[in-house]
Design an enzyme around this catalytic site. Structure first.
Site, PDB file in Angstrom:
ATOM      1  N   ARG A   1       0.832  -1.201   0.000  1.00 25.43           N
ATOM      2  CA  ARG A   1       0.000   0.000   0.000  1.00 25.43           C
ATOM      3  C   ARG A   1       0.866   1.250   0.000  1.00 25.43           C
ATOM      4  O   ARG A   1       0.472   2.306  -0.495  1.00 25.43           O
ATOM      5  CB  ARG A   1      -0.918   0.013   1.227  1.00 25.43           C
ATOM      6  CG  ARG A   1      -1.981   1.123   1.192  1.00 25.43           C
ATOM      7  CD  ARG A   1      -2.776   1.205   2.480  1.00 25.43           C
ATOM      8  NE  ARG A   1      -1.985   1.717   3.578  1.00 25.43           N
ATOM      9  CZ  ARG A   1      -1.715   1.075   4.709  1.00 25.43           C
ATOM     10  NH1 ARG A   1      -2.162  -0.155   4.898  1.00 25.43           N
ATOM     11  NH2 ARG A   1      -0.994   1.633   5.657  1.00 25.43           N
TER      12      ARG A   1
ATOM     13  N   TYR B   1     -14.473  17.756 -17.054  1.00 22.61           N
ATOM     14  CA  TYR B   1     -15.038  16.414 -16.975  1.00 22.61           C
ATOM     15  C   TYR B   1     -16.116  16.369 -15.899  1.00 22.61           C
ATOM     16  O   TYR B   1     -15.936  16.894 -14.790  1.00 22.61           O
ATOM     17  CB  TYR B   1     -13.934  15.406 -16.690  1.00 22.61           C
ATOM     18  CG  TYR B   1     -14.420  14.026 -16.335  1.00 22.61           C
ATOM     19  CD1 TYR B   1     -15.312  13.348 -17.165  1.00 22.61           C
ATOM     20  CD2 TYR B   1     -14.000  13.400 -15.170  1.00 22.61           C
ATOM     21  CE1 TYR B   1     -15.778  12.086 -16.837  1.00 22.61           C
ATOM     22  CE2 TYR B   1     -14.439  12.136 -14.833  1.00 22.61           C
ATOM     23  CZ  TYR B   1     -15.333  11.479 -15.672  1.00 22.61           C
ATOM     24  OH  TYR B   1     -15.789  10.231 -15.342  1.00 22.61           O
TER      25      TYR B   1
ATOM     26  N   ASP C   1      -5.121  18.653 -16.076  1.00 19.64           N
ATOM     27  CA  ASP C   1      -5.526  17.301 -16.436  1.00 19.64           C
ATOM     28  C   ASP C   1      -5.112  17.096 -17.892  1.00 19.64           C
ATOM     29  O   ASP C   1      -5.698  17.661 -18.808  1.00 19.64           O
ATOM     30  CB  ASP C   1      -7.039  17.156 -16.271  1.00 19.64           C
ATOM     31  CG  ASP C   1      -7.543  15.758 -16.623  1.00 19.64           C
ATOM     32  OD1 ASP C   1      -6.835  15.020 -17.328  1.00 19.64           O
ATOM     33  OD2 ASP C   1      -8.676  15.425 -16.223  1.00 19.64           O
TER      34      ASP C   1
ATOM     35  N   LYS D   1      -7.003   5.823 -19.889  1.00 15.76           N
ATOM     36  CA  LYS D   1      -7.211   6.274 -21.256  1.00 15.76           C
ATOM     37  C   LYS D   1      -5.991   5.982 -22.126  1.00 15.76           C
ATOM     38  O   LYS D   1      -5.616   4.824 -22.294  1.00 15.76           O
ATOM     39  CB  LYS D   1      -7.595   7.753 -21.254  1.00 15.76           C
ATOM     40  CG  LYS D   1      -8.677   8.116 -20.220  1.00 15.76           C
ATOM     41  CD  LYS D   1      -9.943   7.268 -20.322  1.00 15.76           C
ATOM     42  CE  LYS D   1     -11.107   7.822 -19.514  1.00 15.76           C
ATOM     43  NZ  LYS D   1     -10.927   7.821 -18.059  1.00 15.76           N
TER      44      LYS D   1
END
Length: 412
Positions: free
Chosen positions: A80, A133, A205, A230
């Site tokens: 983690r 977005y 972004d 993406k």
């Protein structure tokens, strides 16, 4: 010792040194910079010293043996808080963006949330573009608004609007360029200039462009995030996100959140994304070429009222995109002359181009943002026109794509 250092785990120094090593690998032994495709293949990992493995191993171990109490081997203690496969991905994206530091997350939204949590506190203010977005807007408008964070929505293509919206409590300006889904273009360097001496962080972004087409840090941005789901992954088979920066304090807080909040990718997800990046350059070349052809074709169809693609000379952001990008991207949006009805019908008429959310994969996809990806923006300043269809142009044979578009339009 700073607050950032006290909050970071014991592996901070070792993993930061690894990140800086990744930056040094941007050049060869003579100091000559490597090209993008070379870095995409080689940055972030060297063949394993013991076995010579060319590909980064998928380290599925949850924990790592220590050489002594709190003496970490290679900076790893618990997956983690850090995993060698994840680190390879982080270093690769950092190298491609020209960044000192990179941190990977379990999704693009987890990456977005991490940036917001690092930079914002109750009472703070941020500036958001009016074509962001829907998921980003939803997170800010619900969770962060309830937390007492204030948001101003402006047209980021006009840096003067950003400058006018700045307040003493403004902590960040969030840009998308190209925007999702209207494909607007913002001059990143002009926005950085508009901020002047204001301490607000400029966050970009860069998902739509990918590091192959645009490097915001070089244009004045402080932080860059990607939904690696993406173009970086590129094959519609893995969800993830990444944040890169040259700001050591910001990276220290991101590093703390990785271990402290735990929204991190697993090693298999990191490996799939890392593997996808190796072909990013060649894929983006085909993506962009196909998108240009699709945009030009659609611009000549009477059913289409407007084609939104920065590669077209009549796009209002064409000149800026040509200056700050290496190509115009693979996203094309269109508005239908007949309104919502033909837009919805068109989405159901295509056969090769799949009706589905997401983008950036090798296959072409299309969707109706107002009813799908941006539904949460309905009734807000970010509301999407109901006659809009967004197309993610893939790398199929262009003749096949144009034939599918032709039959879909002819059937309206």
């Amino acid at each position: 010792m700073t607050e950032h250092e006290t909050r970071a785990d014991a592996g901070t120094a070792a993993r930061r040194e690894a990140a800086l090593h990744a930056e040094r690998r941007l050049t060869d032994a003579t100091g000559r910079p490597f090209g993008f495709d070379t870095n995409a293949i080689h940055a972030g990992y060297e063949p394993d010293a013991q076995t010579g493995a060319i590909n980064v191993p998928i380290y599925t171990s949850t924990t790592f043996a220590q050489d002594g109490v709190a003496q970490l081997r290679g900076g790893f203690e618990y997956s983690r808080c850090g995993n060698p496969t994840v680190t390879a991905l982080e270093q690769t994206v950092a190298a491609l963006e020209g960044a000192r530091f990179g941190r990977a997350w379990g999704s693009g939204m987890a990456a977005t949330d991490a940036v917001l949590r690092v930079l914002l506190r109750p009472g703070d203010h941020l500036i958001l573009g009016n074509d962001a977005y829907g998921g980003t807007f939803r997170l800010i408008d619900t969770t962060y608004r309830e937390w007492g964070v204030h948001c101003s929505v402006v047209d980021t293509a006009d840096p003067a609007q950003i400058a006018a919206a700045l307040r003493p409590e403004t902590k960040l300006v969030w840009l998308e360029t190209p925007t999702n889904p209207l494909l607007g273009i913002t001059d990143i360097a002009a926005v950085a200039d508009a901020l002047g001496e204001h301490p607000a962080k400029l966050v970009v972004d860069n998902t739509f462009a990918s590091p192959y087409l645009q490097n915001p840090l070089a244009l004045g941005a402080d932080i860059v995030m990607h939904s690696t789901t993406k173009y970086l992954g590129g094959h519609s088979d893995v969800v993830g996100g990444v944040v890169v920066t040259n700001d050591e304090d910001v990276d220290g807080e991101l590093l703390f959140l990785q271990g402290g909040a735990g929204a991190v990718p697993g090693p298999m997800d990191a490996y799939l994304t890392y593997r996808g990046i190796k072909t990013l350059g060649v894929r983006m070349d085909r993506h962009c070429a196909n998108a240009q052809a699709v945009a030009e074709f659609l611009a000549g169809r009477p059913e289409i009222a407007q084609v939104l693609y920065p590669g077209l000379p009549d796009h209002p952001g064409h000149a800026v995109a040509a200056r700050q990008m290496r190509g115009f991207g693979a996203m094309v949006s269109v508005r239908f002359a007949g309104g919502e009805a033909p837009a919805l019908q068109f989405c159901e008429n295509t056969r090769l181009i799949c009706l589905a959310e997401s983008l950036g994969g090798v296959e072409s996809l299309l969707e109706h943002p107002a009813k799908m990806t941006h539904q949460s923006a309905a009734g807000s300043a970010l509301e999407v026109p109901d006659d809009l269809v967004r197309i993610s142009v893939g790398i199929e044979n262009i003749d096949d794509l144009l034939a599918d578009l032709t039959q879909a339009l002819d059937a309206l």
